[in-house]
Design a protein around this motif. Sequence first.
Motif, PDB file in Angstrom:
ATOM      1  N   UNK A 120       0.494  -1.445  -0.201  1.00  0.00           N
ATOM      2  CA  UNK A 120       0.278  -0.118  -0.340  1.00  0.00           C
ATOM      3  C   UNK A 120       0.955   0.937   0.465  1.00  0.00           C
ATOM      4  N   UNK A 121       0.107   2.577  -0.485  1.00  0.00           N
ATOM      5  CA  UNK A 121       1.048   3.393  -0.502  1.00  0.00           C
ATOM      6  C   UNK A 121       0.350   4.413   0.820  1.00  0.00           C
ATOM      7  N   UNK A 122       1.298   5.372   1.160  1.00  0.00           N
ATOM      8  CA  UNK A 122       0.433   6.347   2.334  1.00  0.00           C
ATOM      9  C   UNK A 122      -0.934   6.959   1.623  1.00  0.00           C
ATOM     10  N   UNK A 123      -1.470   6.807   3.041  1.00  0.00           N
ATOM     11  CA  UNK A 123      -2.393   7.302   3.244  1.00  0.00           C
ATOM     12  C   UNK A 123      -3.803   6.205   2.242  1.00  0.00           C
ATOM     13  N   UNK A 124      -3.981   4.727   2.164  1.00  0.00           N
ATOM     14  CA  UNK A 124      -4.312   4.149   1.426  1.00  0.00           C
ATOM     15  C   UNK A 124      -5.151   3.298   2.248  1.00  0.00           C
ATOM     16  N   UNK A 125      -6.177   3.157   2.185  1.00  0.00           N
ATOM     17  CA  UNK A 125      -6.938   2.184   3.130  1.00  0.00           C
ATOM     18  C   UNK A 125      -6.880   0.722   2.771  1.00  0.00           C
ATOM     19  N   UNK A 126      -6.897   0.105   3.675  1.00  0.00           N
ATOM     20  CA  UNK A 126      -6.070  -1.580   3.478  1.00  0.00           C
ATOM     21  C   UNK A 126      -7.488  -2.172   3.650  1.00  0.00           C
ATOM     22  N   UNK A 127      -7.980  -2.820   2.052  1.00  0.00           N
ATOM     23  CA  UNK A 127      -8.985  -3.357   2.207  1.00  0.00           C
ATOM     24  C   UNK A 127      -8.947  -4.799   2.659  1.00  0.00           C
ATOM     25  N   UNK A 128      -9.306  -5.716   3.384  1.00  0.00           N
ATOM     26  CA  UNK A 128      -9.352  -6.985   3.134  1.00  0.00           C
ATOM     27  C   UNK A 128     -10.863  -8.237   2.431  1.00  0.00           C
ATOM     28  N   UNK A 129     -10.611  -8.699   1.856  1.00  0.00           N
ATOM     29  CA  UNK A 129     -11.557  -8.922   0.815  1.00  0.00           C
ATOM     30  C   UNK A 129     -11.889  -9.907   1.762  1.00  0.00           C
ATOM     31  N   UNK A 130     -12.089 -11.178   2.398  1.00  0.00           N
ATOM     32  CA  UNK A 130     -12.119 -12.167   2.586  1.00  0.00           C
ATOM     33  C   UNK A 130     -13.375 -12.007   4.078  1.00  0.00           C
ATOM     34  N   UNK A 131     -14.031 -12.774   4.596  1.00  0.00           N
ATOM     35  CA  UNK A 131     -14.868 -12.101   5.093  1.00  0.00           C
ATOM     36  C   UNK A 131     -14.992 -13.432   6.147  1.00  0.00           C
ATOM     37  N   UNK A 132     -14.736 -13.699   6.764  1.00  0.00           N
ATOM     38  CA  UNK A 132     -14.788 -15.216   7.940  1.00  0.00           C
ATOM     39  C   UNK A 132     -15.995 -14.093   8.846  1.00  0.00           C
ATOM     40  N   UNK A 133     -16.112 -13.494   9.175  1.00  0.00           N
ATOM     41  CA  UNK A 133     -17.098 -13.480  10.214  1.00  0.00           C
ATOM     42  C   UNK A 133     -17.748 -12.062  10.215  1.00  0.00           C
ATOM     43  N   UNK A 134     -19.359 -12.070   9.967  1.00  0.00           N
ATOM     44  CA  UNK A 134     -19.720 -10.843  10.101  1.00  0.00           C
ATOM     45  C   UNK A 134     -21.224 -10.304  10.700  1.00  0.00           C
ATOM     46  N   UNK A 135     -21.285 -11.099  12.084  1.00  0.00           N
ATOM     47  CA  UNK A 135     -22.330 -10.210  12.472  1.00  0.00           C
ATOM     48  C   UNK A 135     -22.784  -9.024  12.848  1.00  0.00           C
ATOM     49  N   UNK A 136     -23.729  -8.928  12.212  1.00  0.00           N
ATOM     50  CA  UNK A 136     -24.866  -7.452  11.901  1.00  0.00           C
ATOM     51  C   UNK A 136     -23.989  -6.760  11.054  1.00  0.00           C
ATOM     52  N   UNK A 137     -23.571  -7.191   9.703  1.00  0.00           N
ATOM     53  CA  UNK A 137     -23.597  -7.198   8.598  1.00  0.00           C
ATOM     54  C   UNK A 137     -22.724  -5.458   8.629  1.00  0.00           C
ATOM     55  N   UNK A 138     -21.820  -5.336   9.856  1.00  0.00           N
ATOM     56  CA  UNK A 138     -21.259  -3.819   9.440  1.00  0.00           C
ATOM     57  C   UNK A 138     -19.853  -3.735   8.366  1.00  0.00           C
ATOM     58  N   UNK A 139     -19.381  -4.444   8.243  1.00  0.00           N
ATOM     59  CA  UNK A 139     -18.361  -4.485   7.681  1.00  0.00           C
ATOM     60  C   UNK A 139     -18.767  -4.782   5.880  1.00  0.00           C
ATOM     61  N   UNK A 140     -17.995  -3.766   5.468  1.00  0.00           N
ATOM     62  CA  UNK A 140     -17.913  -3.590   3.515  1.00  0.00           C
ATOM     63  C   UNK A 140     -16.759  -4.462   2.719  1.00  0.00           C
TER      64      UNK A 140
END
Length: 235
Positions: A120-140
Amino acid sequence: MFQRLNALLFISAVLSEPECSRFHYEEQTLNKMIRQEIAIEKLQANMAETQQQVLDALGNLTETTQQLRDLNNERTKLKRVTDELTEEANKNIRNYAAKIEKLKGPTVTFRCKDLVNLTPNAGETLVFKTTTLNKGLGYDNKSGIFTAPVAGTYTFSVHFCVAGGKNMYYAIVADGVEIKKGWFCDLKWNTCYTTDTVTVLHKDSKVYVKYSHSSSLLVTTSIYWNTFSGVLVKS
């Protein structure tokens, strides 16, 4: 002479009368009648005694039947009271469980891995593509942003595996404010690091991880991952 002859004949007739005479028969008949009368009186007494015994037995049976009715009524009352107490206990348990559930609040938690970009470059948002748990569906997992479904106190954790001789500068950001910053580095070996933080969020608050300095090199294998996770502690 003639009268004397008649007297002799009469005496002879009396003396020659059979032993079972009419008087003897009447005496036997009378004795038999007396014995029968005594037997009848005894039989009547026995019948009266038996009748009283039957009446007493019927009285006892009636009393026993009433006692059985009373016991059955008590049993019915006891069962009704027991059923009412059981229902009341179950109702209290349900109410208590509902209160505990209410106190617990909603379940909100997520866990994700597999960075889309390992350099990643400075200021870049880190995106994690594999969701293994998401109760409440908060993570995109497309944007890398967690949106709080409810207000409350949350804790967040990141785990990064940095290539040997490389740097990793990171920041955890909540609603545009950096709430945790750090730097990971090992001059020789690929090394994994973990850090966490806690914050209070409003409903729809945004939280994400960004790279905060110059370019970096992260590594991932089957035995070590880069991850981002969070959980609602109290709503």
